[in-house]
Design an enzyme around this catalytic site. Structure first.
Site, PDB file in Angstrom:
ATOM      1  CB  ILE A   1     -12.580  -2.874  -2.070  1.00 10.58           C
ATOM      2  CG1 ILE A   1     -12.441  -3.904  -0.933  1.00 10.58           C
ATOM      3  CG2 ILE A   1     -12.026  -3.402  -3.385  1.00 10.58           C
ATOM      4  CD1 ILE A   1     -11.031  -4.307  -0.608  1.00 10.58           C
TER       5      ILE A   1
ATOM      6  CG  HIS B   1      -6.363   2.158   0.888  1.00  5.01           C
ATOM      7  ND1 HIS B   1      -5.213   2.707   0.357  1.00  5.01           N
ATOM      8  CD2 HIS B   1      -5.942   1.134   1.700  1.00  5.01           C
ATOM      9  CE1 HIS B   1      -4.167   2.051   0.811  1.00  5.01           C
ATOM     10  NE2 HIS B   1      -4.569   1.089   1.617  1.00  5.01           N
TER      11      HIS B   1
ATOM     12  CE  LYS C   1     -14.353   4.082   7.643  1.00  2.00           C
ATOM     13  NZ  LYS C   1     -15.095   4.121   6.398  1.00  2.00           N
TER      14      LYS C   1
ATOM     15  CB  CYS D   1      -0.927   0.005   1.197  1.00  2.00           C
ATOM     16  SG  CYS D   1      -1.967  -1.446   1.298  1.00  2.00           S
TER      17      CYS D   1
ATOM     18  CB  CYS E   1     -12.495  -1.320   7.163  1.00  2.00           C
ATOM     19  SG  CYS E   1     -12.677  -2.599   8.410  1.00  2.00           S
ATOM     20  CB  SER E   2      -9.401   1.982   4.057  1.00  2.00           C
ATOM     21  OG  SER E   2      -8.654   0.778   4.037  1.00  2.00           O
TER      22      SER E   2
HETATM   23  N1  COA Z   1     -16.479   2.268   4.777  1.00  2.00           N
HETATM   24  C1  COA Z   1     -17.745   2.684   4.590  1.00  2.00           C
HETATM   25  N2  COA Z   1     -18.667   2.018   3.846  1.00  2.00           N
HETATM   26  C2  COA Z   1     -18.251   0.888   3.252  1.00  2.00           C
HETATM   27  C3  COA Z   1     -16.940   0.405   3.385  1.00  2.00           C
HETATM   28  C4  COA Z   1     -16.051   1.138   4.174  1.00  2.00           C
HETATM   29  N3  COA Z   1     -14.811   0.708   4.360  1.00  2.00           N
HETATM   30  N4  COA Z   1     -16.834  -0.744   2.675  1.00  2.00           N
HETATM   31  C5  COA Z   1     -18.021  -0.957   2.092  1.00  2.00           C
HETATM   32  N5  COA Z   1     -18.869   0.031   2.438  1.00  2.00           N
HETATM   33  C6  COA Z   1     -20.299   0.110   2.092  1.00  2.00           C
HETATM   34  C7  COA Z   1     -20.554  -0.159   0.620  1.00  2.00           C
HETATM   35  O1  COA Z   1     -20.634   1.039  -0.106  1.00  2.00           O
HETATM   36  C8  COA Z   1     -21.915  -0.848   0.676  1.00  2.00           C
HETATM   37  O2  COA Z   1     -22.917   0.125   0.833  1.00  2.00           O
HETATM   38  P1  COA Z   1     -24.324   0.011   0.062  1.00  2.00           P
HETATM   39  O3  COA Z   1     -24.941  -1.270   0.591  1.00  2.00           O
HETATM   40  O4  COA Z   1     -25.044   1.249   0.467  1.00  2.00           O
HETATM   41  O5  COA Z   1     -23.972  -0.068  -1.383  1.00  2.00           O
HETATM   42  C9  COA Z   1     -21.866  -1.653   1.975  1.00  2.00           C
HETATM   43  O6  COA Z   1     -20.929  -0.952   2.809  1.00  2.00           O
HETATM   44  C10 COA Z   1     -21.426  -3.090   1.803  1.00  2.00           C
HETATM   45  O7  COA Z   1     -20.322  -3.100   0.923  1.00  2.00           O
HETATM   46  P2  COA Z   1     -19.541  -4.411   0.517  1.00  2.00           P
HETATM   47  O8  COA Z   1     -18.712  -4.078  -0.686  1.00  2.00           O
HETATM   48  O9  COA Z   1     -20.486  -5.558   0.435  1.00  2.00           O
HETATM   49  O10 COA Z   1     -18.592  -4.599   1.754  1.00  2.00           O
HETATM   50  P3  COA Z   1     -17.735  -5.880   2.080  1.00  2.00           P
HETATM   51  O11 COA Z   1     -18.328  -6.504   3.291  1.00  2.00           O
HETATM   52  O12 COA Z   1     -17.520  -6.718   0.874  1.00  2.00           O
HETATM   53  O13 COA Z   1     -16.309  -5.233   2.433  1.00  2.00           O
HETATM   54  C11 COA Z   1     -14.731  -4.555   4.069  1.00  2.00           C
HETATM   55  C12 COA Z   1     -16.158  -4.395   3.535  1.00  2.00           C
HETATM   56  C13 COA Z   1     -14.540  -3.547   5.182  1.00  2.00           C
HETATM   57  C14 COA Z   1     -14.516  -5.981   4.603  1.00  2.00           C
HETATM   58  C15 COA Z   1     -13.720  -4.308   2.904  1.00  2.00           C
HETATM   59  O14 COA Z   1     -13.949  -2.995   2.413  1.00  2.00           O
HETATM   60  C16 COA Z   1     -12.298  -4.463   3.340  1.00  2.00           C
HETATM   61  O15 COA Z   1     -11.762  -5.567   3.368  1.00  2.00           O
HETATM   62  N6  COA Z   1     -11.592  -3.344   3.669  1.00  2.00           N
HETATM   63  C17 COA Z   1     -10.209  -3.385   4.073  1.00  2.00           C
HETATM   64  C18 COA Z   1      -9.324  -3.235   2.858  1.00  2.00           C
HETATM   65  C19 COA Z   1      -7.873  -3.453   3.222  1.00  2.00           C
HETATM   66  O16 COA Z   1      -7.514  -4.359   3.962  1.00  2.00           O
HETATM   67  N7  COA Z   1      -6.980  -2.626   2.647  1.00  2.00           N
HETATM   68  C20 COA Z   1      -5.583  -2.718   2.892  1.00  2.00           C
HETATM   69  C21 COA Z   1      -5.247  -2.044   4.156  1.00  2.00           C
HETATM   70  S1  COA Z   1      -3.630  -2.384   4.737  1.00  2.00           S
END
Ligand code: COA
Length: 381
Positions: A207, A330, A326, A83, A204-205
């Site tokens: 995707i 990201h 956030k 990252c 969480c940040s």
């Molecule tokens: N913050 C705010 N809203 C979020 C979000 C976030 N981080 N991630 C998803 N959403 C929202 C989406 O827009 C969606 O909204 P909607 O229903 O109104 O369309 C809803 O939440 C569900 O989204 P979805 O894509 O199904 O979420 P998910 O469960 O597949 O993934 C996380 C969510 C947090 C698990 C995923 O974003 C993640 O793994 N993040 C971490 C990424 C990471 O590790 N990066 C590297 C860092 S070192």
């Protein structure tokens, strides 16, 4: 070394950019940056991208981006440090201009993650595959362990973590390039789906897809292009153990400490001189640890720092005025350059609704993995 300045920046909106491809978004950001800088040619290019092979099945990123930008045969190199790929691409461009090797260097970052069903697998490749990922722990889990340790050792409150997300979503609501432009409350964070205890989805940040670029040149050429060049006065990079279990103290991000020490030493500055910072808030706990390890606040007091409003847009040290990872989003390889874009805009007074008054010195900190690498840059008017 020659003095190096940023003369122009550009980025795409971050988010789910399904209608555009990897190359489309990079070219869009690059052309915006070249237009902003007023340059009609590029001598050399560095592109940060973490794992486009897994996310979209495309490698050979230096070549393809130079080709579609129409600047071949200039040298073009992909830079990877998880990252922190974007931050490291910026540093490589800085070194190339400082050394006298090239004059006009385009530095960029790009990632397209939302097309992939393997995004989490791709991200986990930046953890220790044998000790961490193969045993089922991905980044939310690793940062959750850091959060628990920080809460246990320093009494950091769950609500203080949530306040990082609330602040960054508030800033993101003012940023037209942010993935999420809506404010949230502490309750929204606490009641969101649990991802890895104690972190919920709102800690969480996301995707994301996106690209960001900047144009660098030596100070002596800057007057040909702009009246407001922004100087790169400090640059530091450092590494740490990739796996958490090998660290003496998982709440201390040693790569952040060392990279910031190097950057502050080069700049001849101390943390109290910084007017604003963009830091790597991939999870809310990360912003708390990083503000401590950059020396902005005593170790263990990062939670209070947020709670007291010190890092708010109108606080004594605004942190993540862009919305941070956030809320702005990201797209991993692009993040380090997008941080530079925000600092550049703020220092030249084009921060619009997010403008920090009298901002003269800004710091950008970009992290790889759970702190296995960190890159810090200090920019000054
Ligand atoms: N913050 C705010 N809203 C979020 C979000 C976030 N981080 N991630 C998803 N959403 C929202 C989406 O827009 C969606 O909204 P909607 O229903 O109104 O369309 C809803 O939440 C569900 O989204 P979805 O894509 O199904 O979420 P998910 O469960 O597949 O993934 C996380 C969510 C947090 C698990 C995923 O974003 C993640 O793994 N993040 C971490 C990424 C990471 O590790 N990066 C590297 C860092 S070192």
């Amino acid at each position: 070394m020659r003095e190096v300045v940023v003369i122009g920046c550009g980025m795409t909106r971050f988010g789910e950019l399904w209608e555009k491809s990897l190359r489309d978004i990079f070219v869009e950001a690059a052309l915006k940056a070249m237009d902003d800088a007023g340059v009609d040619h590029i001598d050399s290019m560095y592109v940060g991208s973490m794992t486009p092979g897994i996310f979209v099945g495309q490698e050979h990123i230096g070549c393809i981006m130079a080709d579609y930008l129409g600047i071949s045969p200039v040298p073009a190199v992909r830079v990877e440090s998880a990252c922190a790929s974007g931050g490291l691409a910026f540093r490589q461009g800085f070194i190339e201009v400082a050394s006298g090797m090239s004059d006009i260097v385009l530095v960029g970052g790009v990632e397209k993650m939302t097309d992939s069903s393997d995004a989490i697998y791709g991200l986990a490749a930046a953890a220790d595959r044998e000790y961490e990922a193969y045993n089922g722990v991905t980044f939310p889990g690793l940062y959750a362990m850091i959060a628990r340790a920080h809460m246990h050792r320093y009494g950091t409150a769950r609500e203080q973590l949530a306040l990082v997300a609330v602040k960054n979503h508030k800033n993101g609501s003012l940023n037209p390039n942010a993935q999420f432009q809506k404010e949230i409350t502490v309750d929204t964070v606490l009641n969101a789906t649990l991802v890895a205890d104690p972190l919920t989805l709102m800690d969480c940040s996301p995707i994301s897809d996106g690209a960001a670029c900047a144009v660098l040149c030596p100070l002596e050429l800057a007057k040909n292009y702009t009246d407001t060049p922004v100087r790169i006065v400090g640059s530091g990079v450092a590494t740490d153990t990739i796996a958490l279990h090998q660290r003496e103290d998982i709440t201390r991000l040693n790569a952040v400490v060392k990279s910031s020490e190097a950057a502050f030493k080069m700049a001849g500055l101390t943390p109290d001189k910084v007017d604003l910072a963009e830091v790597h808030d991939c999870f809310t706990i990360a912003e708390i640890c990083v503000t401590e390890d950059l020396g902005f606040v005593e170790k263990g007091k990062g939670g209070k720092f947020v709670e007291e409003g010190k890092t708010a847009l109108d606080g004594e040290l605004p942190v993540n005025t862009s919305g941070g990872l956030k809320s702005k989003g990201h797209p991993v390889g692009a993040t380090g350059i997008a941080q530079i874009v925000e600092i550049f805009e703020q220092l030249r007074g084009s921060g619009e609704k997010r403008q920090v008054k009298d901002a003269k010195i800004g710091l950008a900190q970009n992290m790889g993995g759970s702190g296995g690498s960190s890159v810090v840059h200090i920019l000054s008017l």
